[in-house]
Enzyme design. Structure first.
Site, PDB file in Angstrom:
ATOM      1  N   THR A  58       0.835  -1.210   0.000  1.00  0.00           N
ATOM      2  CA  THR A  58       0.000   0.000   0.000  1.00  0.00           C
ATOM      3  C   THR A  58       0.871   1.262   0.000  1.00  0.00           C
ATOM      4  OG1 THR A  58      -1.157  -1.293   1.659  1.00  0.00           O
ATOM      5  CG2 THR A  58      -2.114   0.823   1.109  1.00  0.00           C
TER       6      THR A  58
ATOM      7  N   LYS B 141      10.294   0.548  11.308  1.00  0.00           N
ATOM      8  CA  LYS B 141      10.584   0.859  12.731  1.00  0.00           C
ATOM      9  C   LYS B 141      11.361  -0.272  13.414  1.00  0.00           C
ATOM     10  CE  LYS B 141       6.207  -1.035  13.390  1.00  0.00           C
ATOM     11  NZ  LYS B 141       4.910  -0.806  12.925  1.00  0.00           N
TER      12      LYS B 141
ATOM     13  N   GLU C 225      11.534   8.935   8.772  1.00  0.00           N
ATOM     14  CA  GLU C 225      10.413   9.668   9.376  1.00  0.00           C
ATOM     15  C   GLU C 225       9.161   8.798   9.509  1.00  0.00           C
ATOM     16  OE1 GLU C 225      10.213  13.254  10.496  1.00  0.00           O
ATOM     17  OE2 GLU C 225       8.718  11.967  11.424  1.00  0.00           O
TER      18      GLU C 225
ATOM     19  N   GLU D 222      -1.751  -5.418  13.329  1.00  0.00           N
ATOM     20  CA  GLU D 222      -0.666  -6.105  12.622  1.00  0.00           C
ATOM     21  C   GLU D 222      -1.082  -7.571  12.460  1.00  0.00           C
ATOM     22  OE1 GLU D 222       2.701  -4.869  11.969  1.00  0.00           O
ATOM     23  OE2 GLU D 222       2.206  -2.851  12.651  1.00  0.00           O
TER      24      GLU D 222
ATOM     25  N   ASP E  64       4.984  -2.825  19.452  1.00  0.00           N
ATOM     26  CA  ASP E  64       5.044  -1.827  18.373  1.00  0.00           C
ATOM     27  C   ASP E  64       5.338  -0.447  18.976  1.00  0.00           C
ATOM     28  OD1 ASP E  64       4.177  -0.980  15.491  1.00  0.00           O
ATOM     29  OD2 ASP E  64       2.928   0.253  16.795  1.00  0.00           O
TER      30      ASP E  64
ATOM     31  N   LYS F 242       8.849   2.127  18.644  1.00  0.00           N
ATOM     32  CA  LYS F 242       8.753   3.545  18.266  1.00  0.00           C
ATOM     33  C   LYS F 242       9.306   4.424  19.390  1.00  0.00           C
ATOM     34  CE  LYS F 242       4.732   2.595  15.352  1.00  0.00           C
ATOM     35  NZ  LYS F 242       3.271   2.454  15.347  1.00  0.00           N
TER      36      LYS F 242
ATOM     37  N   GLY G 288      -1.381   3.729   7.710  1.00  0.00           N
ATOM     38  CA  GLY G 288      -2.140   3.823   6.468  1.00  0.00           C
ATOM     39  C   GLY G 288      -1.237   4.261   5.318  1.00  0.00           C
TER      40      GLY G 288
HETATM   41  N1  HSE Z   1       0.044  -1.434  13.806  1.00  0.00           N
HETATM   42  C1  HSE Z   1       0.442  -0.072  13.840  1.00  0.00           C
HETATM   43  C2  HSE Z   1      -0.671   0.703  14.530  1.00  0.00           C
HETATM   44  C3  HSE Z   1       0.688   0.436  12.455  1.00  0.00           C
HETATM   45  O1  HSE Z   1      -1.720   0.136  14.853  1.00  0.00           O
HETATM   46  O2  HSE Z   1      -0.494   1.876  14.793  1.00  0.00           O
HETATM   47  C4  HSE Z   1       1.732   1.473  12.327  1.00  0.00           C
HETATM   48  O3  HSE Z   1       2.937   1.150  12.923  1.00  0.00           O
END
Ligand code: HSE
Length: 440
Positions: free
Chosen positions: A14, A107, A131, A192, A203, A207, A304
């Protein structure tokens, strides 16, 4: 006239397809914005025949990512395959070693191998831009690395996972269970492929590790992040939070403390009036407390195709413009080793929900165990099964009743010790629920 930047893209999901589409669509404006054109000259992906709704005529289809990474006809290698290891890792390494600039949205790879890759980029002169790896369209990497380059930062915290925020929002607004909302998030394609990565906080931890390094000039250290997910949160916690003037969010928090940099991911009670509490659904947000500044909050789409492509395109624009900042804001050799603040020393207020035996002396026992550890109670509410609530009073009934406490600031050690003692006293049933409170 400077020659156009020649871009090679590995990964046409995507995000990759959106990047190709926008570069083509904006072909005229790139040279105005960046002082030179930008052209996609090579791509590769797992399937060549998949329908993507983009025109790939005139673009070389490379046999694999490594072929693009080592192609002398490519200036900028864009990695959009994902995954913390190969093929992404070796392709990025090869591209950097050949002096190319690299743009990635990965990431996991930056959290795990970012320092090593940054060193290679420094040695060979290319940029390493990422970024899109944190908060997608929210320009948080640039904000910390460049916008706030002259500001000391005390704390950075945020909602960094849209799936968890979506689940908590639905649970709060509709009184649904965690499991029901997770199912919906999966159906809508937010989660995910392995939902544990989102809902167990990993996740967010990846980050946060990146943001902490940028905020404090320390080496990225994912292993230094304390992680708790949202699966233990019940609708009654969200109801109680609302009544007490809070909202529950999964936050990633990196904060300078007396004992070092605390990095933690866990469900958190935030004041309902705070900016971060207003962020609902899949939206992400990051707040930065800079010394001498009021907090800065950035809010926007954190996932997205279009949102992620927006950040990837900004990184490509920097390469085209010749803007070249060290990947972590300073040379890797100058990044400090993170002194991990032990979680037991964490200080803050706590929300505690207990299922208490409704017997004379229960409230006194709980209060005593807290007082023994100098924990001061801000409020205590016993919720009767009929939904009404009142100050705790033992009334002789034997079925367990929920008791909700809010403490003033105390230490994690003290609160855990008190709860273990209360469990040993057998005045409660089941496991206590503990949610940390983050003040703004
Ligand atoms: N799985 C992640 C979320 C997508 O739900 O924010 C972006 O890292």
């Amino acid at each position: 006239m400077v020659a156009p930047l020649r871009v090679g893209i590995a990964g046409l999901g995507t995000v990759g397809a959106e990047v190709v589409r926008i570069i083509e669509q904006q072909s005229r404006t790139w040279s105005v914005r960046c002082g030179r054109g930008v052209r996609v000259v090579a791509v590769t992906a797992r399937s060549r025949t998949k329908k993507r709704g983009i025109d790939l005529r005139g673009i070389d289809w490379a046999r694999n990512p490594l072929a693009i990474a080592s192609d002398p006809g490519v200036d900028c290698f864009v990695e959009l395959m994902g995954g913390a290891g190969d093929p992404a890792l070796s392709a990025i390494e090869a591209a950097l070693k050949s002096g190319k600039s690299v743009v990635t949205a990965n990431k996991a790879l930056i959290a795990r191998h970012g320092l090593r890759l940054a060193k290679i980029a420094e040695k060979h002169g290319g940029a390493l831009n990422y970024e899109a790896a944190v908060g997608a369209a929210i320009p948080i990497v640039k904000t910390l690395r460049e916008g706030l380059a002259g500001t000391d930062i005390d704390r950075v915290y945020g909602i960094l996972n849209g799936t968890c925020n979506y689940i908590l929002t639905r649970m709060e607004q509709e009184g649904l269970s965690f499991a029901e909302c997770l199912k919906d998030a999966q159906r809508l394609g937010y989660a995910e492929s392995n939902p544990s990565f989102d809902v167990d906080g990993h996740d967010t931890a990846q980050k946060l590790a990146i943001l902490a390094s940028l905020a404090f000039g320390t080496k990225v250290a994912q292993s230094a992040v304390y992680v708790e997910g949202i699966s233990s949160i019940a609708p009654e916690d969200l109801r109680a939070a609302a009544e007490l003037g809070y909202r529950v969010k999964l936050l990633g928090v990196a904060v300078r403390t007396k004992t070092g940099i605390e990095q933690r991911v866990h469900p958190t009670m935030v004041p309902r009036s705070s900016s971060i509490a207003q962020v609902m659904g899949v939206t992400n947000a990051v707040t930065i407390d800079g010394v001498g500044l009021s907090p800065i909050t950035l809010v926007g789409p954190g996932a997205g195709g279009t949102a992620t492509a927006s950040a990837v395109l900004a990184d490509i624009a920097d390469v085209a413009r010749g803007i070249h900042v060290k990947p972590f804001g300073r040379p890797v050799a100058k990044l400090r080793v993170t002194r991990k603040a032990p979680m037991e020393r964490h200080e803050g207020g706590y929300y505690i929900r207990l299922m208490a035996r409704d017997l004379t002396g229960t409230a006194a026992t709980i209060a005593t165990r807290l007082a023994e550890r100098k924990i001061s109670i801000e409020s205590i509410v016993q919720r009767h099964p009929d939904g009404s609530s009142d100050t705790v009073r033992a009334n002789g009934k034997s079925s367990p009743v929920p008791v909700i406490l809010i403490t003033y600031a105390t230490s994690e050690d003290a609160v855990r010790g008190a709860l273990q003692a209360v469990q040993r006293d057998k005045v409660i049933t089941g496991r206590p629920q503990l949610i940390r409170i983050e003040k703004n």
